[in-house]
Write an enzyme that holds these catalytic residues in place. Structure first.
Site, PDB file in Angstrom:
ATOM      1  N   THR A   1      50.858   0.079 -22.838  1.00 50.36           N
ATOM      2  CA  THR A   1      50.744  -1.127 -21.101  1.00 50.36           C
ATOM      3  C   THR A   1      50.194  -1.156 -19.780  1.00 50.36           C
ATOM      4  O   THR A   1      50.181  -2.100 -19.655  1.00 50.36           O
ATOM      5  CB  THR A   1      52.311  -0.614 -21.002  1.00 50.36           C
ATOM      6  OG1 THR A   1      51.637   0.996 -20.076  1.00 50.36           O
ATOM      7  CG2 THR A   1      53.657  -0.455 -21.873  1.00 50.36           C
TER       8      THR A   1
ATOM      9  N   LYS B   1      41.654  -1.328 -17.402  1.00 50.88           N
ATOM     10  CA  LYS B   1      42.804  -2.466 -18.322  1.00 50.88           C
ATOM     11  C   LYS B   1      42.342  -4.057 -17.716  1.00 50.88           C
ATOM     12  O   LYS B   1      41.224  -4.197 -16.490  1.00 50.88           O
ATOM     13  CB  LYS B   1      44.092  -1.929 -17.373  1.00 50.88           C
ATOM     14  CG  LYS B   1      44.091  -1.985 -16.192  1.00 50.88           C
ATOM     15  CD  LYS B   1      45.502  -2.212 -15.547  1.00 50.88           C
ATOM     16  CE  LYS B   1      45.768  -2.034 -13.620  1.00 50.88           C
ATOM     17  NZ  LYS B   1      47.263  -2.069 -13.279  1.00 50.88           N
TER      18      LYS B   1
ATOM     19  N   SER C   1      44.950   4.869 -13.770  1.00 51.09           N
ATOM     20  CA  SER C   1      46.869   4.929 -12.865  1.00 51.09           C
ATOM     21  C   SER C   1      46.954   6.188 -12.331  1.00 51.09           C
ATOM     22  O   SER C   1      45.746   7.189 -11.246  1.00 51.09           O
ATOM     23  CB  SER C   1      47.756   4.675 -13.100  1.00 51.09           C
ATOM     24  OG  SER C   1      48.903   4.344 -12.836  1.00 51.09           O
TER      25      SER C   1
ATOM     26  N   ARG D   1      51.855   1.721  -7.783  1.00 46.05           N
ATOM     27  CA  ARG D   1      53.033   2.589  -7.094  1.00 46.05           C
ATOM     28  C   ARG D   1      53.019   2.427  -5.802  1.00 46.05           C
ATOM     29  O   ARG D   1      52.242   3.072  -5.111  1.00 46.05           O
ATOM     30  CB  ARG D   1      53.244   3.167  -8.191  1.00 46.05           C
ATOM     31  CG  ARG D   1      53.110   3.175  -9.844  1.00 46.05           C
ATOM     32  CD  ARG D   1      53.061   4.576 -10.519  1.00 46.05           C
ATOM     33  NE  ARG D   1      53.290   3.653 -11.757  1.00 46.05           N
ATOM     34  CZ  ARG D   1      53.380   4.749 -12.936  1.00 46.05           C
ATOM     35  NH1 ARG D   1      54.393   5.570 -12.793  1.00 46.05           N
ATOM     36  NH2 ARG D   1      53.354   4.551 -14.344  1.00 46.05           N
TER      37      ARG D   1
ATOM     38  N   GLU E   1      59.641  -2.101 -11.493  1.00 44.12           N
ATOM     39  CA  GLU E   1      60.069  -1.087 -12.711  1.00 44.12           C
ATOM     40  C   GLU E   1      60.825   0.309 -12.452  1.00 44.12           C
ATOM     41  O   GLU E   1      60.308   0.976 -11.096  1.00 44.12           O
ATOM     42  CB  GLU E   1      59.327  -1.239 -13.648  1.00 44.12           C
ATOM     43  CG  GLU E   1      57.794  -0.880 -13.475  1.00 44.12           C
ATOM     44  CD  GLU E   1      56.563  -1.172 -14.020  1.00 44.12           C
ATOM     45  OE1 GLU E   1      57.448  -2.036 -15.148  1.00 44.12           O
ATOM     46  OE2 GLU E   1      55.597  -0.388 -14.060  1.00 44.12           O
TER      47      GLU E   1
ATOM     48  N   SER F   1      59.814   2.781 -12.631  1.00 40.99           N
ATOM     49  CA  SER F   1      58.351   4.151 -12.304  1.00 40.99           C
ATOM     50  C   SER F   1      57.861   3.221 -11.383  1.00 40.99           C
ATOM     51  O   SER F   1      56.224   3.842 -11.154  1.00 40.99           O
ATOM     52  CB  SER F   1      57.422   3.703 -13.533  1.00 40.99           C
ATOM     53  OG  SER F   1      56.726   2.618 -13.748  1.00 40.99           O
TER      54      SER F   1
END
Length: 549
Positions: free
Chosen positions: A46, A159, A149, A312, A394, A396
């Site tokens: 992902t 990515k 990440s 995040r 999302e 997470s």
């Protein structure tokens, strides 16, 4: 998460468990992956290709192959603008950047690297791409972020973000993955490459100020004046990640009463407290990884942290400590749609299928459409670009939202603006986000949510992917009739690789892990913790029956 908590969880990592960085970097350059072994091939999940050099999953050959495959994709797609590239603070990021530049320069790709050889958060790359492409139809830019990440220090990641600024969709990643594995199988035949020193001096490689434009634009997405004038006291922990050099310019430009609790950068991440499973992991949604900032909560009105590539967020409040990510998403949605008067009345709420149903209830209260998608931020990109999503998030702890005028900000997750939103919320309401969430649950009900992992063989994981409501055969869950058993997300009809079973007051979803021999069970109750446990138990029993156990 499983109940098997490591005795090291929440404690500073002992020296014996720190990564040996020289050996890791040596392995990156010296080890050769075997493309006949599945775990050593290029595999885009992902969020790109990830792995460690120690197990031959992230080595120089991988990056050379992916970079050439990306150059070929750009040529086929007619992408001729600059490629914005950023790295995080993981040890393998610098070596991977060097490898990528050797290939990009050899292929004549115009590359924008950080002006100060620093670190660049994922959302800053998205912001740069969208800024460069605004109003353009030709010469479009795209980008690369070299990051795994929040993964442990031994890992690397790579990515790709196409011209829409968000994570590449599965068609693009599948194409790049196939081509890259072809290069691995041919011992990199067809990969163009020049020596690193020549690449750095190439006319294709340019230095770019990532910090200045992003910081200057923040007032167009968050009410920085309200934060400054309120005097709200803020704590910020970059967790040694790519946002580390962004916060001081933000504080100075906007006159914030904010303290950076640590600006340490160390590729071993020796300053981190150990996560639940005994690993160092920069997961800002984990109470164990966030132990340092949680311990400082009384010093600030609100505090926040970001993971290593700053996509995040983890929100710590004086009143209640670390917020559950789902709780902050719901709180943010309620606050933003009430305080962004220039947003379209048609802007919807985007959420993943395994996010809390408290979000559904908030959207209904607001009279906003709810669009439920499979896991992965790529599903939100088009909606954010066009403004049909006001907010997308999302479970997470990743989210983004529109500018104050209703235009697109980023199409990738932005942990920096979510932290600043917590400060804006505190400034404008006089209550921290936990208190605002308590107000919501007083009206909409209290959610009890948890994700756990259960063992599953590869064959069982394949069974789970193919499981249907008919095969599962559940008509009742924890004493309530089943209202729906879904294998596709209702928001876009796309399969999400598992099953979700819902009742009026609870639900569970089961999905196989893409990287481990486990499956994930997400569950929620609007009744009680005991009701949640019953949902989890019955879910596991039902999945076990489906496995033929």
């Amino acid at each position: 998460m499983p109940a098997d908590i490591s005795p090291l969880a929440g404690k500073i990592a002992p020296p014996s468990m720190l990564a040996n960085v020289p050996r890791l970097v040596t392995a990156y350059f010296a080890n050769r992956p075997d493309p006949t072994i599945a775990s050593q091939r290029v595999a885009f999940g992902t969020s790109g290709h990830r792995g460690s050099a120690f197990n031959n999953a992230f080595n120089e050959a991988h990056i050379l192959a992916i970079s050439q495959a990306l150059c070929d994709h750009r040529q086929r797609s007619g992408i001729t603008g600059p490629l914005f590239i950023g790295i995080d603070t993981h040890a393998l990021a610098e070596p991977a950047l060097a490898s990528a530049l050797e290939v990009f320069a050899a292929n004549g790709v115009t590359v924008m690297i950080d002006a100060h050889d620093g670190y660049t958060p994922t959302p800053v790359i998205s912001h740069a791409i969208l800024t460069a492409n605004k109003g353009r139809e030709r010469g479009l830019a795209d980008g690369v972020v070299i990051t795994p990440s929040h993964n442990p220090p031994e890992d690397g990641g790579f990515k790709y973000n196409p011209p829409n600024g968000g994570p590449a969709d599965t068609d693009i990643t599948a194409e790049i993955e196939r081509a890259a594995n072809g290069f691995l199988e041919s011992s990199l035949s067809g990969v163009k490459r020049i020596p690193y020193e020549r690449a750095r001096k190439s006319a294709c490689v340019h230095r770019y100020d990532y910090i200045g434009p992003y910081v200057a634009d923040l007032a167009n997405v968050v009410d920085m004046d309200a934060i400054r004038s309120s005097g709200v006291k803020i704590g910020i922990d970059p967790l040694g990640g790519a946002g580390v050099h962004y916060w001081q310019p933000i504080i100075e430009r906007y006159g914030l009463d904010a303290t950076i609790v640590s600006d340490a950068v160390d590729p071993t991440f020796r300053f981190m407290t150990v996560d639940w499973d005994g690993k160092i992991r920069m997961d800002c949604s984990s109470p164990y990884a966030m132990a340092r900032l949680i311990g400082m909560r009384d010093k600030f009105d609100v505090a926040f942290a970001n993971d290593t590539d700053a996509d995040r967020h983890g929100i710590v409040t004086r009143s209640n400590g670390l917020m559950n990510p789902n709780h902050f998403l719901a709180t943010s949605i309620a606050y933003l749609f009430a305080h962004r008067s220039d947003w379209s009345a048609r802007s919807a709420v985007g959420k993943t299928i395994v996010s809390s149903a408290i979000i559904d209830r908030v959207a209904k209260k607001l009279g906003r459409e709810l669009v439920e998608t499979p896991v992965g931020f790529k599903w939100f990109v088009d909606g954010l670009v066009g403004g049909s999503f006001g907010f997308a998030g999302e479970e997470s702890a990743g989210a983004s939202f529109l500018r104050r005028d209703g235009e697109v900000w980023t199409t990738d997750k932005d942990g920096l603006i979510l932290g600043l939103l917590a400060a804006e919320m505190t400034a404008r309401t006089g209550r921290d986000p936990s208190q605002v969430f308590d107000d919501l649950t007083g009206e909409l009900g209290v959610p009890f949510y948890q994700r756990i992992d259960a063992p599953a063989t590869p064959a069982q994981k394949n069974l789970l992917k193919a499981l249907s409501g008919e095969k599962l055969g559940m008509t009742e869950l924890a004493g309530e009739p089943v209202r729906a058993a879904l294998t596709a997300a209702p928001g876009n009809g796309q399969p999400f690789g598992g099953i979700k079973v819902s009742t009026d007051n609870g639900w569970f979803a089961a999905r196989p892990s893409g990287t481990e021999d486990v499956y994930k069970i997400y569950a929620e109750s609007f009744r009680s913790e005991d009701h949640l446990r019953r949902i989890q138990s019955e879910a596991q029993d039902a999945i076990a029956r489906a496995f033929g156990e």
